[in-house]
Design a protein around this motif. Structure first.
Motif, PDB file in Angstrom:
ATOM      1  N   PHE A 240     -12.890  -1.531   6.829  1.00  0.00           N
ATOM      2  CA  PHE A 240     -11.767  -0.872   6.361  1.00  0.00           C
ATOM      3  C   PHE A 240     -11.613  -1.438   4.865  1.00  0.00           C
ATOM      4  CE2 PHE A 240      -7.354  -0.655   7.707  1.00  0.00           C
ATOM      5  CZ  PHE A 240      -7.039   0.350   7.892  1.00  0.00           C
ATOM      6  N   VAL A 241     -12.500  -1.311   4.434  1.00  0.00           N
ATOM      7  CA  VAL A 241     -12.555  -0.898   2.526  1.00  0.00           C
ATOM      8  C   VAL A 241     -12.593   0.421   2.165  1.00  0.00           C
ATOM      9  CG1 VAL A 241     -13.613  -1.582   0.993  1.00  0.00           C
ATOM     10  CG2 VAL A 241     -13.963  -2.873   2.044  1.00  0.00           C
ATOM     11  N   ARG A 242     -11.403   0.528   1.714  1.00  0.00           N
ATOM     12  CA  ARG A 242     -10.458   1.826   1.153  1.00  0.00           C
ATOM     13  C   ARG A 242      -9.731   1.933   0.717  1.00  0.00           C
ATOM     14  NH1 ARG A 242      -7.194   4.808   5.815  1.00  0.00           N
ATOM     15  NH2 ARG A 242      -7.471   6.522   4.098  1.00  0.00           N
ATOM     16  N   ASP A 243     -10.472   3.333  -0.550  1.00  0.00           N
ATOM     17  CA  ASP A 243     -10.070   3.230  -1.855  1.00  0.00           C
ATOM     18  C   ASP A 243      -9.645   4.941  -1.777  1.00  0.00           C
ATOM     19  OD1 ASP A 243      -9.787   4.223  -4.744  1.00  0.00           O
ATOM     20  OD2 ASP A 243     -10.931   3.364  -5.544  1.00  0.00           O
ATOM     21  N   LEU A 244      -8.368   5.153  -2.147  1.00  0.00           N
ATOM     22  CA  LEU A 244      -7.659   6.473  -2.489  1.00  0.00           C
ATOM     23  C   LEU A 244      -7.835   7.402  -3.180  1.00  0.00           C
ATOM     24  CD1 LEU A 244      -3.603   4.752  -2.636  1.00  0.00           C
ATOM     25  CD2 LEU A 244      -5.160   6.228  -0.429  1.00  0.00           C
TER      26      LEU A 244
ATOM     27  N   SER B 199       2.610   7.585   6.882  1.00  0.00           N
ATOM     28  CA  SER B 199       2.941   8.855   6.116  1.00  0.00           C
ATOM     29  C   SER B 199       2.996   9.563   5.167  1.00  0.00           C
ATOM     30  CB  SER B 199       4.865   8.645   6.992  1.00  0.00           C
ATOM     31  OG  SER B 199       4.949   8.379   7.885  1.00  0.00           O
ATOM     32  N   THR B 200       3.785   8.018   3.868  1.00  0.00           N
ATOM     33  CA  THR B 200       3.400   8.533   2.659  1.00  0.00           C
ATOM     34  C   THR B 200       2.123   8.583   2.245  1.00  0.00           C
ATOM     35  OG1 THR B 200       2.957   5.677   2.431  1.00  0.00           O
ATOM     36  CG2 THR B 200       4.881   6.756   1.793  1.00  0.00           C
ATOM     37  N   TRP B 201       1.161   8.593   2.637  1.00  0.00           N
ATOM     38  CA  TRP B 201      -0.587   8.754   2.439  1.00  0.00           C
ATOM     39  C   TRP B 201      -0.441  10.436   2.628  1.00  0.00           C
ATOM     40  CZ3 TRP B 201      -5.110   9.194   1.151  1.00  0.00           C
ATOM     41  CH2 TRP B 201      -5.878   9.861   1.769  1.00  0.00           C
ATOM     42  N   LYS B 202       0.346  11.236   3.407  1.00  0.00           N
ATOM     43  CA  LYS B 202       0.774  12.480   3.420  1.00  0.00           C
ATOM     44  C   LYS B 202       1.565  13.150   2.438  1.00  0.00           C
ATOM     45  CE  LYS B 202      -0.730  12.640   8.512  1.00  0.00           C
ATOM     46  NZ  LYS B 202      -2.117  14.021   7.864  1.00  0.00           N
ATOM     47  N   VAL B 203       3.450  12.889   2.178  1.00  0.00           N
ATOM     48  CA  VAL B 203       3.849  12.115   1.120  1.00  0.00           C
ATOM     49  C   VAL B 203       3.543  12.320   0.000  1.00  0.00           C
ATOM     50  CG1 VAL B 203       6.610  11.927   0.964  1.00  0.00           C
ATOM     51  CG2 VAL B 203       5.545  11.312   3.518  1.00  0.00           C
TER      52      VAL B 203
ATOM     53  N   GLY C 149     -16.974  10.398   8.975  1.00  0.00           N
ATOM     54  CA  GLY C 149     -16.441  10.497   7.767  1.00  0.00           C
ATOM     55  C   GLY C 149     -16.561   8.920   6.813  1.00  0.00           C
ATOM     56  N   THR C 150     -17.028   8.018   7.163  1.00  0.00           N
ATOM     57  CA  THR C 150     -16.644   7.106   6.646  1.00  0.00           C
ATOM     58  C   THR C 150     -18.041   6.060   7.122  1.00  0.00           C
ATOM     59  OG1 THR C 150     -14.146   6.999   5.567  1.00  0.00           O
ATOM     60  CG2 THR C 150     -15.628   4.481   5.671  1.00  0.00           C
ATOM     61  N   VAL C 151     -18.710   5.776   6.400  1.00  0.00           N
ATOM     62  CA  VAL C 151     -19.387   4.047   6.677  1.00  0.00           C
ATOM     63  C   VAL C 151     -19.676   3.095   6.188  1.00  0.00           C
ATOM     64  CG1 VAL C 151     -21.961   4.046   7.367  1.00  0.00           C
ATOM     65  CG2 VAL C 151     -21.481   6.312   7.767  1.00  0.00           C
TER      66      VAL C 151
ATOM     67  N   ARG D 210       0.946  -1.287   0.039  1.00  0.00           N
ATOM     68  CA  ARG D 210      -0.278  -0.041   0.118  1.00  0.00           C
ATOM     69  C   ARG D 210       0.937   1.875  -0.251  1.00  0.00           C
ATOM     70  NH1 ARG D 210      -4.823   2.100   2.472  1.00  0.00           N
ATOM     71  NH2 ARG D 210      -4.680   4.721   2.339  1.00  0.00           N
ATOM     72  N   VAL D 211       1.738   1.093   0.916  1.00  0.00           N
ATOM     73  CA  VAL D 211       3.499   2.313   0.772  1.00  0.00           C
ATOM     74  C   VAL D 211       3.128   3.053  -0.753  1.00  0.00           C
ATOM     75  CG1 VAL D 211       5.078   3.518   1.195  1.00  0.00           C
ATOM     76  CG2 VAL D 211       4.043   2.070   2.957  1.00  0.00           C
ATOM     77  N   ALA D 212       3.360   1.737  -1.518  1.00  0.00           N
ATOM     78  CA  ALA D 212       4.357   2.101  -3.079  1.00  0.00           C
ATOM     79  C   ALA D 212       2.525   2.100  -3.840  1.00  0.00           C
ATOM     80  CB  ALA D 212       4.779   1.248  -3.052  1.00  0.00           C
ATOM     81  N   HIS D 213       1.501   1.781  -3.763  1.00  0.00           N
ATOM     82  CA  HIS D 213       0.716   2.543  -3.993  1.00  0.00           C
ATOM     83  C   HIS D 213       0.042   3.874  -4.297  1.00  0.00           C
ATOM     84  CE1 HIS D 213      -3.382   2.602  -6.169  1.00  0.00           C
ATOM     85  NE2 HIS D 213      -4.341   2.537  -4.933  1.00  0.00           N
ATOM     86  N   ASN D 214       0.322   4.267  -2.523  1.00  0.00           N
ATOM     87  CA  ASN D 214       0.514   5.654  -2.576  1.00  0.00           C
ATOM     88  C   ASN D 214       1.308   6.355  -3.291  1.00  0.00           C
ATOM     89  OD1 ASN D 214      -1.206   4.830  -0.314  1.00  0.00           O
ATOM     90  ND2 ASN D 214      -0.005   5.246   1.097  1.00  0.00           N
ATOM     91  N   PHE D 215       2.415   5.902  -3.438  1.00  0.00           N
ATOM     92  CA  PHE D 215       2.907   7.421  -4.742  1.00  0.00           C
ATOM     93  C   PHE D 215       2.461   6.688  -6.144  1.00  0.00           C
ATOM     94  CE2 PHE D 215       5.588   7.221  -1.210  1.00  0.00           C
ATOM     95  CZ  PHE D 215       6.050   8.192  -1.242  1.00  0.00           C
TER      96      PHE D 215
END
Length: 487
Positions: free
Chosen positions: A442-446, A164-168, A434-436, A114-119
């Motif tokens: 915990f199903v999250r899409d960027l 961190s990478t979700w923000k960076v 904010g999320t329902v 997921r870190v890689a996917h954030n970028f």
């Protein structure tokens, strides 16, 4: 190895800050300890206002060139960072597990990918970012996203590199430069990220990392006049201090704070699914801001739900997070463990009954706990514990369920288990969150907006919302006439 390098499971990690494309040591250090067994991992450079000023200066100096870099080139570099992350997934996974105690198997299979996917996601979204031009009385309106400037990103310890990478990633994609302040309890993978980013060709000064205690350098970061954006994930009291500090310069804020989220289980729900969702809330030893820690069950099925829950929870394996068979690892720090235990002991003293758990284990482990017979206005129901502690309450009507669900100062998330689509639509419309999630968790899409209501946060990030925050939005209005031909 040098005096500024420590080794974690064979992986070398530099203990110095990363400022202006160089490693910078501080005169003082702080001790990093593994929650798995209490072993000392090493001494980490302890930042001061000197390092903060240097990092912000480096970010400010690098900003014009990075902001002027084409979208395509910025995206290319972010994809190169993602490539570097993927090459080092095993290193990142074992270092982070050792540093924060979360499951190694989760880091390998989910978190680090997921870190890689954030970028990759924000690199790709940048290339598609657009708003259709529109007209006003013949005039053309054109919306653009201008890089805002140096951004301070302050991140938590429960999912250090992913958060961190979700923000960076979006900050860099937007054309901003970054000063990242990782949590002092989990600084190591941020240091590895600096190495990966440099190898990927990210220019010096575009990403800076300052380690240290928030109480010592937080104000210097958030009140700095050259900082143009601040994004913070953490507690409400810290966010209140950051807000006051940022107000001096009217620096825009994005705050993702605590939660006390409900899981509503109606009698028409698939009870096995509802139990699975409830037990899932123990993930990461309960150290998840989105966790539905308040289980609200319709009275007619509460007894059966509780029986099945206790059976399911009994199968949870708690232990060394490096073991593939482990389901729950340790809590992050002795201080946090004492906080968790204090919440439970006060609740029991006030009349709560421990259906399961209710006690510490050996080391920094706390037994998964479910407390029943709790009052709605009690501390254990109203305040975030951030540990493997759930409460159980019952309701008799849909209105009562919604009232209980909304009756805290938080509003980060909510989970709903029901077999009735119409009920799901009615209830989700009334929930403050904010999320329902409906019949899932915990199903999250960027590309979705993420953030909290009430004391759970300010603003939304994700997809275009991230660029809206990290950029200055500009609308250019052009008249249809007044032009001269120039051959």
């Amino acid at each position: 190895m040098t005096e500024h390098t420590l080794t974690v499971a064979g992986v070398a990690v530099d203990t110095r800050h990363w400022i202006g494309g160089e490693r910078v040591a501080s005169a003082e250090t702080f001790t990093d300890v593994s929650p798995i067994d209490g072993s000392v991992l090493g001494e980490i450079s302890r930042g001061t206002e000197v390092e903060v000023d240097a990092a912000v200066a480096a970010a400010k100096a690098a900003f014009p060139a990075w902001a002027a870099t084409s979208r395509a080139e910025r995206a290319r570099i972010l994809h190169a960072v993602a490539d570097g992350v993927e090459k080092r997934i095993e290193d990142l996974a074992i270092v982070e597990t050792t540093d924060n105690g979360a499951l190694l198997r989760s880091h390998r299979r989910g978190v680090m990918p997921r870190v890689a996917h954030n970028f990759r996601f924000f690199a790709d979204w940048l290339l598609e970012l657009d708003h259709e031009d529109f007209e006003t009385r013949g005039h053309t309106n054109h919306v653009s996203w201008d890089p805002a400037g140096p951004s301070v990103l302050i991140t938590p310890w429960n999912a250090p590199l992913m958060l961190s990478t979700w923000k960076v990633a979006p900050a860099l994609a937007a054309g901003n430069t970054v000063v990242l302040k990782p949590a002092e309890w989990t600084p190591l993978t941020a240091s590895l990220l600096a190495d990966i980013a440099a190898e990927a060709g990210l220019p010096a000064g575009v990403l800076n990392i300052v380690q240290g205690y928030g109480s010592e350098i937080g104000d210097a970061l958030t009140s700095h006049p050259d900082v143009r954006r601040i994004s913070f994930t953490g507690s409400v009291p810290t966010a209140q201090r950051i807000t006051q500090s940022a107000a001096v310069n009217l620096t825009p804020l994005s705050l993702e704070l605590g939660g006390k989220s409900p899981l509503l289980v109606f009698a028409d729900a698939d009870l096995d699914l509802a139990v699975d969702l409830a037990v899932e809330q123990y993930d990461n030893a309960g150290q998840v801001c989105l966790a539905a820690t308040r289980i609200l069950v319709e009275e007619t099925v509460a007894e059966e739900f509780t029986r099945r829950f206790a059976e399911k929870a009994a199968a949870i394996v708690q232990g060394d997070p490096r073991d593939e068979a482990t389901d729950i690892g340790p809590n992050i720090h002795e201080r946090q463990l004492e906080k968790i235990d204090g919440f439970v002991r006060r609740a029991v003293d006030a009349g709560a009954r421990a259906v399961i758990g209710g006690h510490r284990g050996e080391g920094q482990y706390y037994a998964p706990t479910l407390l029943a017979d709790v009052a709605q206005d009690s501390e254990i129901v109203q305040e975030e514990v951030f540990g493997p502690i759930l409460t159980l309450q019952t309701f008799t009507t849909e209105d009562e369920a919604v009232q209980l669900a909304n009756d805290t100062r938080f509003g980060l998330a909510a989970t709903l288990a029901t077999g009735d689509r119409e009920r799901a639509a009615r209830v989700t419309e009334r929930l403050v969150a904010g999320t329902v999630w409906v019949n899932c968790f915990f199903v999250r899409d960027l590309q979705a907006p993420f953030g909290g209501s009430r004391h759970s946060g300010v603003g939304r990030e994700g997809g275009t919302w991230s660029f809206d925050f990290y950029c200055d939005l500009k609308n250019t209005v052009t008249a249809p006439k007044g032009w001269k031909n120039h051959g």
